[in-house]
Motif scaffolding. Structure first.
Motif, PDB file in Angstrom:
ATOM      1  N   GLU A   1       0.818  -1.217   0.000  1.00 46.54           N
ATOM      2  CA  GLU A   1       0.000   0.000   0.000  1.00 46.54           C
ATOM      3  C   GLU A   1       0.853   1.269   0.000  1.00 46.54           C
ATOM      4  O   GLU A   1       0.463   2.271  -0.599  1.00 46.54           O
ATOM      5  CB  GLU A   1      -0.949  -0.001   1.204  1.00 46.54           C
ATOM      6  CG  GLU A   1      -1.931  -1.165   1.226  1.00 46.54           C
ATOM      7  CD  GLU A   1      -2.976  -1.106   0.139  1.00 46.54           C
ATOM      8  OE1 GLU A   1      -3.192  -0.023  -0.437  1.00 46.54           O
ATOM      9  OE2 GLU A   1      -3.589  -2.152  -0.142  1.00 46.54           O
TER      10      GLU A   1
ATOM     11  N   ARG B   1       2.410   1.532  -3.427  1.00 51.79           N
ATOM     12  CA  ARG B   1       1.341   1.416  -4.442  1.00 51.79           C
ATOM     13  C   ARG B   1       1.724   0.388  -5.513  1.00 51.79           C
ATOM     14  O   ARG B   1       1.504   0.572  -6.688  1.00 51.79           O
ATOM     15  CB  ARG B   1       1.002   2.771  -5.088  1.00 51.79           C
ATOM     16  CG  ARG B   1       0.723   3.920  -4.146  1.00 51.79           C
ATOM     17  CD  ARG B   1      -0.393   3.771  -3.146  1.00 51.79           C
ATOM     18  NE  ARG B   1      -1.652   3.304  -3.662  1.00 51.79           N
ATOM     19  CZ  ARG B   1      -2.569   2.675  -2.913  1.00 51.79           C
ATOM     20  NH1 ARG B   1      -2.344   2.453  -1.647  1.00 51.79           N
ATOM     21  NH2 ARG B   1      -3.694   2.268  -3.438  1.00 51.79           N
TER      22      ARG B   1
ATOM     23  N   ASP C   1      -8.036  -6.216 -12.316  1.00 50.86           N
ATOM     24  CA  ASP C   1      -9.197  -5.500 -11.779  1.00 50.86           C
ATOM     25  C   ASP C   1      -8.979  -5.115 -10.314  1.00 50.86           C
ATOM     26  O   ASP C   1      -9.297  -3.994  -9.905  1.00 50.86           O
ATOM     27  CB  ASP C   1     -10.464  -6.344 -11.917  1.00 50.86           C
ATOM     28  CG  ASP C   1     -10.864  -6.588 -13.370  1.00 50.86           C
ATOM     29  OD1 ASP C   1     -10.369  -5.872 -14.269  1.00 50.86           O
ATOM     30  OD2 ASP C   1     -11.677  -7.509 -13.598  1.00 50.86           O
TER      31      ASP C   1
ATOM     32  N   CYS D   1      -6.097  -4.694  -8.805  1.00 44.69           N
ATOM     33  CA  CYS D   1      -5.038  -3.677  -8.732  1.00 44.69           C
ATOM     34  C   CYS D   1      -5.590  -2.299  -9.089  1.00 44.69           C
ATOM     35  O   CYS D   1      -5.240  -1.298  -8.444  1.00 44.69           O
ATOM     36  CB  CYS D   1      -3.881  -4.049  -9.647  1.00 44.69           C
ATOM     37  SG  CYS D   1      -2.940  -5.460  -9.033  1.00 44.69           S
ATOM     38  N   THR D   2      -6.446  -2.239 -10.083  1.00 44.75           N
ATOM     39  CA  THR D   2      -7.071  -0.970 -10.452  1.00 44.75           C
ATOM     40  C   THR D   2      -7.974  -0.480  -9.322  1.00 44.75           C
ATOM     41  O   THR D   2      -7.913   0.688  -8.928  1.00 44.75           O
ATOM     42  CB  THR D   2      -7.876  -1.127 -11.759  1.00 44.75           C
ATOM     43  OG1 THR D   2      -6.974  -1.532 -12.798  1.00 44.75           O
ATOM     44  CG2 THR D   2      -8.550   0.166 -12.149  1.00 44.75           C
ATOM     45  N   LYS D   3      -8.786  -1.371  -8.790  1.00 44.96           N
ATOM     46  CA  LYS D   3      -9.697  -1.021  -7.689  1.00 44.96           C
ATOM     47  C   LYS D   3      -8.930  -0.507  -6.471  1.00 44.96           C
ATOM     48  O   LYS D   3      -9.385   0.417  -5.789  1.00 44.96           O
ATOM     49  CB  LYS D   3     -10.521  -2.245  -7.306  1.00 44.96           C
ATOM     50  CG  LYS D   3     -11.465  -2.027  -6.159  1.00 44.96           C
ATOM     51  CD  LYS D   3     -12.222  -3.299  -5.811  1.00 44.96           C
ATOM     52  CE  LYS D   3     -13.052  -3.105  -4.565  1.00 44.96           C
ATOM     53  NZ  LYS D   3     -13.733  -4.335  -4.168  1.00 44.96           N
ATOM     54  N   ASN D   4      -7.759  -1.084  -6.199  1.00 41.90           N
ATOM     55  CA  ASN D   4      -6.948  -0.694  -5.049  1.00 41.90           C
ATOM     56  C   ASN D   4      -5.916   0.388  -5.374  1.00 41.90           C
ATOM     57  O   ASN D   4      -5.025   0.653  -4.576  1.00 41.90           O
ATOM     58  CB  ASN D   4      -6.268  -1.929  -4.451  1.00 41.90           C
ATOM     59  CG  ASN D   4      -7.259  -2.790  -3.693  1.00 41.90           C
ATOM     60  OD1 ASN D   4      -7.596  -2.489  -2.561  1.00 41.90           O
ATOM     61  ND2 ASN D   4      -7.761  -3.827  -4.341  1.00 41.90           N
ATOM     62  N   GLN D   5      -6.055   0.989  -6.555  1.00 43.62           N
ATOM     63  CA  GLN D   5      -5.249   2.134  -6.993  1.00 43.62           C
ATOM     64  C   GLN D   5      -3.745   1.883  -6.927  1.00 43.62           C
ATOM     65  O   GLN D   5      -2.964   2.726  -6.469  1.00 43.62           O
ATOM     66  CB  GLN D   5      -5.631   3.373  -6.183  1.00 43.62           C
ATOM     67  CG  GLN D   5      -7.087   3.729  -6.340  1.00 43.62           C
ATOM     68  CD  GLN D   5      -7.512   4.893  -5.470  1.00 43.62           C
ATOM     69  OE1 GLN D   5      -6.888   5.221  -4.471  1.00 43.62           O
ATOM     70  NE2 GLN D   5      -8.596   5.535  -5.878  1.00 43.62           N
ATOM     71  N   MET D   6      -3.330   0.722  -7.413  1.00 49.03           N
ATOM     72  CA  MET D   6      -1.908   0.412  -7.503  1.00 49.03           C
ATOM     73  C   MET D   6      -1.297   1.164  -8.686  1.00 49.03           C
ATOM     74  O   MET D   6      -1.962   1.384  -9.700  1.00 49.03           O
ATOM     75  CB  MET D   6      -1.686  -1.092  -7.677  1.00 49.03           C
ATOM     76  CG  MET D   6      -2.140  -1.932  -6.494  1.00 49.03           C
ATOM     77  SD  MET D   6      -1.131  -1.686  -5.027  1.00 49.03           S
ATOM     78  CE  MET D   6      -2.298  -0.888  -3.932  1.00 49.03           C
ATOM     79  N   ASN D   7      -0.027   1.554  -8.558  1.00 49.35           N
ATOM     80  CA  ASN D   7       0.678   2.237  -9.645  1.00 49.35           C
ATOM     81  C   ASN D   7       1.343   1.269 -10.609  1.00 49.35           C
ATOM     82  O   ASN D   7       1.525   1.580 -11.779  1.00 49.35           O
ATOM     83  CB  ASN D   7       1.745   3.176  -9.086  1.00 49.35           C
ATOM     84  CG  ASN D   7       1.143   4.337  -8.324  1.00 49.35           C
ATOM     85  OD1 ASN D   7       0.019   4.750  -8.590  1.00 49.35           O
ATOM     86  ND2 ASN D   7       1.882   4.840  -7.358  1.00 49.35           N
TER      87      ASN D   7
ATOM     88  N   LEU E   1       0.666   0.958 -14.279  1.00 45.82           N
ATOM     89  CA  LEU E   1      -0.772   1.206 -14.386  1.00 45.82           C
ATOM     90  C   LEU E   1      -1.092   2.683 -14.526  1.00 45.82           C
ATOM     91  O   LEU E   1      -2.192   3.047 -14.900  1.00 45.82           O
ATOM     92  CB  LEU E   1      -1.508   0.636 -13.172  1.00 45.82           C
ATOM     93  CG  LEU E   1      -1.410  -0.890 -13.026  1.00 45.82           C
ATOM     94  CD1 LEU E   1      -2.111  -1.334 -11.762  1.00 45.82           C
ATOM     95  CD2 LEU E   1      -1.983  -1.585 -14.246  1.00 45.82           C
ATOM     96  N   ILE E   2      -0.114   3.538 -14.209  1.00 44.13           N
ATOM     97  CA  ILE E   2      -0.329   4.990 -14.340  1.00 44.13           C
ATOM     98  C   ILE E   2       0.659   5.536 -15.343  1.00 44.13           C
ATOM     99  O   ILE E   2       1.782   5.157 -15.400  1.00 44.13           O
ATOM    100  CB  ILE E   2      -0.146   5.719 -12.988  1.00 44.13           C
ATOM    101  CG1 ILE E   2      -1.136   5.169 -11.980  1.00 44.13           C
ATOM    102  CG2 ILE E   2      -0.373   7.193 -13.168  1.00 44.13           C
ATOM    103  CD1 ILE E   2      -1.077   5.851 -10.647  1.00 44.13           C
TER     104      ILE E   2
END
Length: 148
Positions: free
Chosen positions: A68, A71, A99, A101-107, A147-148
């Motif tokens: 966390e 990220r 899905d 990872c996106t939901k948990n806002q991972m980079n 992811l970003i």
């Protein structure tokens, strides 16, 4: 086929046993990889189980861990039973990981891929980084997906 997500605490004893048997059957026996599968990380991971809808038999599995603070997520222990391969089960497991990872806002997402499945992960947007290395007698490469 259905993918269900469990915390370690929510795994039944029987399902945990099936997971450990599948990991042992494929990684240790089939691939003859001697490594410390029970590494103390299962307790903090999410466990993704691909189950047969009729019999609830475990077809495939992976675990997903989140850092966390950084990220970052890490996909580990992707395994499909011998009788269930070639049916797209790994795709369902990886999509569920994406899905989450996106939901948990991972980079970013990291994984350690066996060399013979690099192209599978590349098709998901993962890029190999660094040199290959031996992990339990099997050549691996680290991979990352931003992811970003």
């Amino acid at each position: 086929m259905q993918v269900s997500v469990y915390s370690f605490e929510s795994l039944s004893t029987n399902l945990l046993y099936e997971i450990l048997m599948l990991r042992q059957q494929v990684f240790v026996i089939e691939q003859q990889s001697i490594y410390a599968d029970l590494d103390g990380l299962d307790q903090t991971a999410l466990h993704l189980c691909a189950m047969c809808p009729d019999s609830f038999a475990l077809l495939g599995y992976t675990r997903l861990r989140f850092d966390e603070i950084a990220r970052q997520a890490k996909i580990e222990r992707v395994v499909i039973g011998k009788h269930a391969r070639g049916k797209g089960i790994a795709k369902h497991l990886i999509q569920t990981c994406m899905d989450l990872c996106t939901k948990n806002q991972m980079n970013e997402i990291k994984l350690s891929a066996q060399i013979d499945v690099l192209t599978f992960y590349e098709s998901w947007g993962f890029n190999a980084v660094g040199d290959g290395y031996d992990d339990g007698g099997i050549e691996h490469k680290n991979m990352i997906k931003k992811l970003i």
